[in-house]
Scaffold this motif. Structure first.
Motif, PDB file in Angstrom:
ATOM      1  N   ARG A 101     -12.260  -0.916 -10.042  1.00  0.00           N
ATOM      2  CA  ARG A 101     -10.647  -1.197  -9.854  1.00  0.00           C
ATOM      3  C   ARG A 101     -10.550   0.360  -8.726  1.00  0.00           C
ATOM      4  O   ARG A 101      -9.361   0.673  -8.238  1.00  0.00           O
ATOM      5  CB  ARG A 101      -9.982  -0.546 -11.012  1.00  0.00           C
ATOM      6  N   TYR A 102     -11.684   0.610  -7.839  1.00  0.00           N
ATOM      7  CA  TYR A 102     -11.426   1.720  -7.119  1.00  0.00           C
ATOM      8  C   TYR A 102     -12.786   1.594  -5.882  1.00  0.00           C
ATOM      9  O   TYR A 102     -13.469   0.952  -6.249  1.00  0.00           O
ATOM     10  CB  TYR A 102     -11.445   3.133  -7.830  1.00  0.00           C
ATOM     11  N   LEU A 103     -12.278   2.104  -4.881  1.00  0.00           N
ATOM     12  CA  LEU A 103     -13.379   2.378  -3.809  1.00  0.00           C
ATOM     13  C   LEU A 103     -13.115   3.729  -3.138  1.00  0.00           C
ATOM     14  O   LEU A 103     -11.921   4.117  -2.833  1.00  0.00           O
ATOM     15  CB  LEU A 103     -13.033   1.133  -2.816  1.00  0.00           C
ATOM     16  N   VAL A 104     -14.159   4.489  -3.148  1.00  0.00           N
ATOM     17  CA  VAL A 104     -14.147   5.753  -2.517  1.00  0.00           C
ATOM     18  C   VAL A 104     -14.996   5.589  -1.118  1.00  0.00           C
ATOM     19  O   VAL A 104     -16.305   5.199  -1.301  1.00  0.00           O
ATOM     20  CB  VAL A 104     -14.670   6.842  -3.489  1.00  0.00           C
ATOM     21  N   THR A 105     -14.561   5.869   0.144  1.00  0.00           N
ATOM     22  CA  THR A 105     -15.245   5.472   1.180  1.00  0.00           C
ATOM     23  C   THR A 105     -15.444   7.263   1.612  1.00  0.00           C
ATOM     24  O   THR A 105     -14.444   8.097   1.846  1.00  0.00           O
ATOM     25  CB  THR A 105     -14.580   4.842   2.263  1.00  0.00           C
ATOM     26  N   VAL A 106     -16.717   7.633   2.071  1.00  0.00           N
ATOM     27  CA  VAL A 106     -16.924   8.904   2.669  1.00  0.00           C
ATOM     28  C   VAL A 106     -17.378   9.017   4.012  1.00  0.00           C
ATOM     29  O   VAL A 106     -18.611   7.895   4.104  1.00  0.00           O
ATOM     30  CB  VAL A 106     -17.736   9.642   1.644  1.00  0.00           C
ATOM     31  N   VAL A 164       0.831  -1.281  -0.025  1.00  0.00           N
ATOM     32  CA  VAL A 164      -0.042  -0.041   0.012  1.00  0.00           C
ATOM     33  C   VAL A 164       0.954   1.254  -0.059  1.00  0.00           C
ATOM     34  O   VAL A 164       1.908   1.300   0.913  1.00  0.00           O
ATOM     35  CB  VAL A 164      -0.874  -0.152   1.221  1.00  0.00           C
ATOM     36  N   ARG A 165       0.661   2.038  -0.998  1.00  0.00           N
ATOM     37  CA  ARG A 165       1.317   3.461  -1.157  1.00  0.00           C
ATOM     38  C   ARG A 165       0.349   4.544  -1.041  1.00  0.00           C
ATOM     39  O   ARG A 165      -0.602   4.471  -1.592  1.00  0.00           O
ATOM     40  CB  ARG A 165       2.076   3.495  -2.161  1.00  0.00           C
ATOM     41  N   SER A 166       0.839   5.537  -0.481  1.00  0.00           N
ATOM     42  CA  SER A 166      -0.235   6.751  -0.365  1.00  0.00           C
ATOM     43  C   SER A 166       0.411   7.878  -1.368  1.00  0.00           C
ATOM     44  O   SER A 166       1.608   7.947  -1.893  1.00  0.00           O
ATOM     45  CB  SER A 166       0.003   7.587   1.050  1.00  0.00           C
ATOM     46  N   TYR A 167      -0.594   8.553  -2.002  1.00  0.00           N
ATOM     47  CA  TYR A 167      -0.392   9.630  -3.107  1.00  0.00           C
ATOM     48  C   TYR A 167      -0.956  10.718  -2.917  1.00  0.00           C
ATOM     49  O   TYR A 167      -1.877  10.870  -2.063  1.00  0.00           O
ATOM     50  CB  TYR A 167      -0.697   8.899  -4.470  1.00  0.00           C
ATOM     51  N   ALA A 168      -0.740  11.817  -3.518  1.00  0.00           N
ATOM     52  CA  ALA A 168      -1.378  13.029  -3.496  1.00  0.00           C
ATOM     53  C   ALA A 168      -2.752  12.895  -4.258  1.00  0.00           C
ATOM     54  O   ALA A 168      -2.694  12.199  -5.286  1.00  0.00           O
ATOM     55  CB  ALA A 168      -0.319  14.092  -4.093  1.00  0.00           C
ATOM     56  N   ALA A 169      -3.383  13.990  -4.037  1.00  0.00           N
ATOM     57  CA  ALA A 169      -4.647  14.039  -4.789  1.00  0.00           C
ATOM     58  C   ALA A 169      -4.645  14.526  -6.003  1.00  0.00           C
ATOM     59  O   ALA A 169      -5.297  13.807  -6.802  1.00  0.00           O
ATOM     60  CB  ALA A 169      -5.564  15.048  -3.928  1.00  0.00           C
ATOM     61  N   SER A 170      -3.447  14.962  -6.322  1.00  0.00           N
ATOM     62  CA  SER A 170      -3.209  15.297  -7.986  1.00  0.00           C
ATOM     63  C   SER A 170      -2.767  14.112  -8.739  1.00  0.00           C
ATOM     64  O   SER A 170      -3.016  14.295 -10.036  1.00  0.00           O
ATOM     65  CB  SER A 170      -2.256  16.435  -7.918  1.00  0.00           C
ATOM     66  N   ASP A 171      -2.442  12.885  -8.168  1.00  0.00           N
ATOM     67  CA  ASP A 171      -2.134  11.813  -8.751  1.00  0.00           C
ATOM     68  C   ASP A 171      -3.190  10.930  -9.115  1.00  0.00           C
ATOM     69  O   ASP A 171      -3.138   9.848  -9.733  1.00  0.00           O
ATOM     70  CB  ASP A 171      -1.133  11.007  -7.885  1.00  0.00           C
ATOM     71  N   LEU A 172      -4.579  11.350  -8.516  1.00  0.00           N
ATOM     72  CA  LEU A 172      -5.448  10.664  -8.823  1.00  0.00           C
ATOM     73  C   LEU A 172      -5.876   9.911 -10.278  1.00  0.00           C
ATOM     74  O   LEU A 172      -6.074   8.685 -10.519  1.00  0.00           O
ATOM     75  CB  LEU A 172      -6.837  11.026  -8.274  1.00  0.00           C
ATOM     76  N   ARG A 173      -5.804  10.827 -11.240  1.00  0.00           N
ATOM     77  CA  ARG A 173      -6.274  10.528 -12.702  1.00  0.00           C
ATOM     78  C   ARG A 173      -5.084   9.434 -13.034  1.00  0.00           C
ATOM     79  O   ARG A 173      -5.656   8.521 -13.790  1.00  0.00           O
ATOM     80  CB  ARG A 173      -6.155  11.749 -13.400  1.00  0.00           C
ATOM     81  N   MET A 174      -3.857   9.650 -12.542  1.00  0.00           N
ATOM     82  CA  MET A 174      -2.728   8.800 -13.051  1.00  0.00           C
ATOM     83  C   MET A 174      -3.062   7.439 -12.458  1.00  0.00           C
ATOM     84  O   MET A 174      -2.825   6.280 -13.278  1.00  0.00           O
ATOM     85  CB  MET A 174      -1.444   9.374 -12.784  1.00  0.00           C
ATOM     86  N   LEU A 175      -3.420   7.417 -11.188  1.00  0.00           N
ATOM     87  CA  LEU A 175      -3.678   6.132 -10.747  1.00  0.00           C
ATOM     88  C   LEU A 175      -4.692   5.210 -11.307  1.00  0.00           C
ATOM     89  O   LEU A 175      -4.698   4.128 -11.481  1.00  0.00           O
ATOM     90  CB  LEU A 175      -3.844   6.268  -9.268  1.00  0.00           C
ATOM     91  N   LEU A 176      -5.901   5.959 -11.679  1.00  0.00           N
ATOM     92  CA  LEU A 176      -7.200   5.447 -12.159  1.00  0.00           C
ATOM     93  C   LEU A 176      -6.862   5.083 -13.742  1.00  0.00           C
ATOM     94  O   LEU A 176      -7.312   3.909 -14.310  1.00  0.00           O
ATOM     95  CB  LEU A 176      -8.113   6.388 -12.300  1.00  0.00           C
ATOM     96  N   ASP A 177      -5.631   5.516 -14.544  1.00  0.00           N
ATOM     97  CA  ASP A 177      -5.404   5.000 -15.578  1.00  0.00           C
ATOM     98  C   ASP A 177      -4.613   3.858 -15.665  1.00  0.00           C
ATOM     99  O   ASP A 177      -4.466   3.328 -16.863  1.00  0.00           O
ATOM    100  CB  ASP A 177      -4.757   6.259 -16.426  1.00  0.00           C
ATOM    101  N   ARG A 178      -3.990   3.585 -14.657  1.00  0.00           N
ATOM    102  CA  ARG A 178      -3.077   2.391 -14.498  1.00  0.00           C
ATOM    103  C   ARG A 178      -3.849   1.134 -14.795  1.00  0.00           C
ATOM    104  O   ARG A 178      -5.045   0.786 -14.145  1.00  0.00           O
ATOM    105  CB  ARG A 178      -2.108   2.226 -13.169  1.00  0.00           C
ATOM    106  N   PRO A 179      -3.339  -0.091 -15.344  1.00  0.00           N
ATOM    107  CA  PRO A 179      -4.182  -1.185 -15.423  1.00  0.00           C
ATOM    108  C   PRO A 179      -4.007  -2.061 -14.319  1.00  0.00           C
ATOM    109  O   PRO A 179      -4.621  -3.098 -14.733  1.00  0.00           O
ATOM    110  CB  PRO A 179      -3.375  -1.887 -16.831  1.00  0.00           C
TER     111      PRO A 179
END
Length: 327
Positions: free
Chosen positions: A102-107, A11-26
């Motif tokens: 490929r993703y989960l958003v918890t609010v 598990v690695r943490s990223y900045a919110a600005s990296d979100l699009r890049m992470l979602l584009d990864r396969p």
């Protein structure tokens, strides 16, 4: 807003600005956790994930009941967990999920100001601990969502177990006769019953939500469907546990009330006997007393006769009440 990427490497943490890049990864699974709703969270849910405005609104505002909405590439689910409050009140701690393949958003929230904000993070902290220890490696957002769900049901079971301890303690007090202040004791029993009713309602409504997801195969066939069936089963067990303990406590309450009512009935019967015995005597003494005991002289023979009549009347009334089984 916390952004994490889960892969075989951990598990690695990223900045919110990296979100699009992470979602584009396969590869991997993206987990976005939103402890408190803000402009950054709304922008991410609207522009990056492209969520429906109504779903965004529901995740921003408070929801009174669990729900599920299906969208083209994700599901929006609202769940609740119980949290004890003051004076027997049970707070609904809300957990919203946007679940994609490929993703989960918890609010989280909104949280009542009377509740410690850390109580909303219980499930996230549990799942994060499992991820960091390597015990959990979800391959899809569905599997990650189920892990969060498992933490939530574990919390509900623990809450039910704590209430069950209170039920046993109250039952022992009732059967042992060690009740203390009756008003305080009865209030405590009703508060415990309210807690069981609340958690049972939460579990029953959540079961219906996941039952709907089973019907539409929200997590896909095979393993995904097995996860949903497991979720339904967990909520079903929670419902039965809470309902069973509530019914058991209700039986204890009814036993306590029946015994209390019986004591009050017996006391009322005894008071009625006392009234029946003393009323004729009081009437007789009121009428004759002023005529046999006066300032000038007392008619002692009449006083003795009246006393004998009073004793005879009292004895007759006591014998009659005894034959009636009033005491």
């Amino acid at each position: 807003m916390d952004v994490r990427f889960i892969s075989d490497e951990g598990v690695r943490s990223y900045a919110a600005s990296d979100l699009r890049m992470l979602l584009d990864r396969p590869d991997g699974v993206v987990w976005v956790d939103i402890p408190t709703w803000d402009d950054q969270a709304e922008d991410a849910m609207t522009t990056v994930f492209g969520c429906h405005p109504l779903a965004v609104r529901d995740s921003r505002d408070r929801n009174q009941v669990p729900k599920v909405h299906r969208y083209e590439d994700h599901f929006f689910v609202v769940l609740h967990a119980p949290q004890s409050g003051a004076h027997g009140h049970v707070h609904y701690v809300e957990l919203d999920q946007f679940i994609g393949s490929r993703y989960l958003v918890t609010v989280h929230g909104p949280v009542n100001p009377a509740v410690d904000p850390s109580t909303a993070m219980v499930e996230v902290n549990v799942v994060l601990g499992r991820l960091e220890s390597g015990k959990l490696r979800p391959g899809t957002g569905f599997e990650l969502s189920f892990a969060v769900l498992a933490a939530l049901t574990a919390r509900m079971r623990a809450y039910t177990a704590d209430l069950t301890k209170d039920v046993w303690k109250l039952e022992q007090q009732v059967t042992g006769g060690h009740l203390g202040n009756p008003e305080t004791f009865l209030d405590e029993m009703f508060r415990v019953r309210h807690g069981l009713l609340t958690v049972g309602t939460m579990a029953a409504l959540s079961r219906e939500v996941y039952g709907r997801m089973v019907t539409i195969e929200a997590f896909g066939a095979g393993k995904g469907q097995d996860l949903l069936l497991d979720a339904v089963d967990q909520f079903q067990h929670l419902t039965v546990m809470a309902t069973g303990q509530k019914d058991y406590l209700q039986g204890t309450i009814e036993f306590y009330q029946a015994r209390t009512n019986t004591k009050m009935t017996i006391a009322a019967e005894r008071l009625a006997v006392i009234a029946a015995v003393t009323l004729p005597i009081t009437a007789l003494s009121s009428i004759l007393g002023m005529n046999v005991i006066v300032n000038d002289r007392t008619l002692w023979s009449w006083v003795a006769l009246i006393i004998l009549v009073m004793l005879a009347m009292s004895g007759a009334l006591l014998v009659w009440a005894k034959r009636k089984g009033w005491f």
